[in-house]
Scaffold this active site. Structure first.
Site, PDB file in Angstrom:
ATOM      1  N   LYS A   1       0.835  -1.226   0.000  1.00  0.00           N
ATOM      2  CA  LYS A   1       0.000   0.000   0.000  1.00  0.00           C
ATOM      3  C   LYS A   1       0.857   1.260   0.000  1.00  0.00           C
ATOM      4  CE  LYS A   1      -4.295  -1.877   1.948  1.00  0.00           C
ATOM      5  NZ  LYS A   1      -3.908  -3.242   2.338  1.00  0.00           N
TER       6      LYS A   1
ATOM      7  N   ARG B   1      -9.039 -15.539   7.030  1.00  0.00           N
ATOM      8  CA  ARG B   1      -9.443 -16.382   8.161  1.00  0.00           C
ATOM      9  C   ARG B   1     -10.419 -17.518   7.857  1.00  0.00           C
ATOM     10  NH1 ARG B   1     -10.370 -11.081  11.537  1.00  0.00           N
ATOM     11  NH2 ARG B   1     -10.828 -10.464   9.382  1.00  0.00           N
TER      12      ARG B   1
HETATM   13  O1  C5P Z   1      -9.250 -12.858   7.190  1.00  0.00           O
HETATM   14  P1  C5P Z   1      -9.924 -12.053   6.137  1.00  0.00           P
HETATM   15  O2  C5P Z   1     -10.584 -12.896   5.064  1.00  0.00           O
HETATM   16  O3  C5P Z   1     -10.857 -11.003   6.699  1.00  0.00           O
HETATM   17  O4  C5P Z   1      -8.713 -11.296   5.431  1.00  0.00           O
HETATM   18  C1  C5P Z   1      -8.909 -10.320   4.475  1.00  0.00           C
HETATM   19  C2  C5P Z   1      -7.594  -9.715   4.082  1.00  0.00           C
HETATM   20  O5  C5P Z   1      -7.866  -8.623   3.229  1.00  0.00           O
HETATM   21  C3  C5P Z   1      -6.779  -9.163   5.254  1.00  0.00           C
HETATM   22  O6  C5P Z   1      -5.399  -9.332   4.915  1.00  0.00           O
HETATM   23  C4  C5P Z   1      -7.140  -7.706   5.277  1.00  0.00           C
HETATM   24  O7  C5P Z   1      -6.114  -6.894   5.778  1.00  0.00           O
HETATM   25  C5  C5P Z   1      -7.360  -7.432   3.803  1.00  0.00           C
HETATM   26  N1  C5P Z   1      -8.232  -6.307   3.510  1.00  0.00           N
HETATM   27  C6  C5P Z   1      -9.536  -6.221   3.959  1.00  0.00           C
HETATM   28  N2  C5P Z   1     -10.298  -5.149   3.630  1.00  0.00           N
HETATM   29  C7  C5P Z   1      -9.787  -4.183   2.880  1.00  0.00           C
HETATM   30  C8  C5P Z   1      -8.481  -4.247   2.407  1.00  0.00           C
HETATM   31  C9  C5P Z   1      -7.720  -5.342   2.741  1.00  0.00           C
HETATM   32  O8  C5P Z   1     -10.022  -7.113   4.636  1.00  0.00           O
HETATM   33  N3  C5P Z   1     -10.527  -3.171   2.530  1.00  0.00           N
END
Ligand code: C5P
Length: 233
Positions: free
Chosen positions: A62, A207
């Site tokens: 980013k 997750r």
């Molecule tokens: O565990 P989970 O499925 O929530 O992970 C989603 C990933 O996407 C994480 O690495 C999070 O930091 C990233 N992310 C997000 N929402 C955003 C940008 C990035 O959840 N807007």
């Protein structure tokens, strides 16, 4: 076929990252490594992961600075040949263009509006429109400046797909399989199949897959495969 899933490797433990990748390689081709991992293990850590696993990397740094600094920073990681490298679209067209200039084989991915920002937050920051319109404008500006991929919320896919060239790849987090009982801290979610149907090319999922690690590698592998199957219908 390339897998539509990008696994969010959200750990600062090197061996855990390797083990998650090994466990899911049959269903996943691209792995997202972010600032936590990069600041812990640096370029060498990213290189080691990529070489040992043969996987592609979504390097989620980013970047957001003046164009000259972004160009130099993107140039530093160019030799890693990440499949995607993120920059903040809010940094403006010049920083997106600077990043594009610095890389040779990487898709510069513009992050639109962070989903952690509400419309009220945007208003407080001086934005004249809400997240949907702001994200759509940012996507248009970033792709005009050379970004070839976009990160947005699943709720913005349709609007952004309508204004960017068809070759632009749309990547969305905030995705939860319908049988996942826990949404964690994701507030407005969609299922993987819904997000793909709306025009996403890739889904960043963490997750819902990585939490299965506590049940072992086979459980994690089958969860990843099951999510890919749910998209195929
Ligand atoms: O565990 P989970 O499925 O929530 O992970 C989603 C990933 O996407 C994480 O690495 C999070 O930091 C990233 N992310 C997000 N929402 C955003 C940008 C990035 O959840 N807007």
């Amino acid at each position: 076929m390339t897998s539509p899933i990008i696994l969010a490797v959200d750990t600062s433990d090197f061996d855990t990252a390797r083990a998650w990748i090994d466990a899911t390689r049959e269903s996943i081709d691209i792995y997202k490594l972010g600032l936590e991992f990069y600041l812990t293990f640096g370029s060498q850590g990213i290189e080691a992961i990529a070489k040992e696993s043969g996987a592609s990397i979504f390097l989620d740094l980013k970047l957001h600075d003046i164009p000259n600094t972004v160009k130099k920073a993107a140039g530093v990681v160019d030799h890693l040949h990440p499949r995607f490298l993120t920059v903040h679209a809010t940094g403006g067209a010049a920083i997106v263009a600077a990043a594009v200039e610095a890389v040779t084989q990487t898709s510069i991915t513009a992050v639109t509006v962070l989903t952690s920002l509400s419309d009220d937050d945007l208003n407080q920051l001086g934005y004249s429109s809400g997240s949907l319109e702001t994200a759509t404008n940012l996507a248009r500006v970033a792709t005009d400046a050379g970004a070839t991929s976009i990160v947005c919320s699943p709720y913005e896919i349709e609007a952004i797909r309508a204004v960017v060239p068809s070759t632009v790849e749309i990547i969305t987090p905030g995705v939860r399989p319908s049988d996942e009982s826990v949404t964690d801290d994701q507030v407005r979610t969609m299922t993987p199949a819904q997000a793909i149907a709306l025009g996403a090319n890739y889904l960043v999922i963490g997750r819902p897959i990585t939490s299965r690690w506590s049940q072992g590698a086979a459980a994690m592998a089958s969860r990843a495969a099951q999510i890919v199957d749910s998209i195929k219908g």
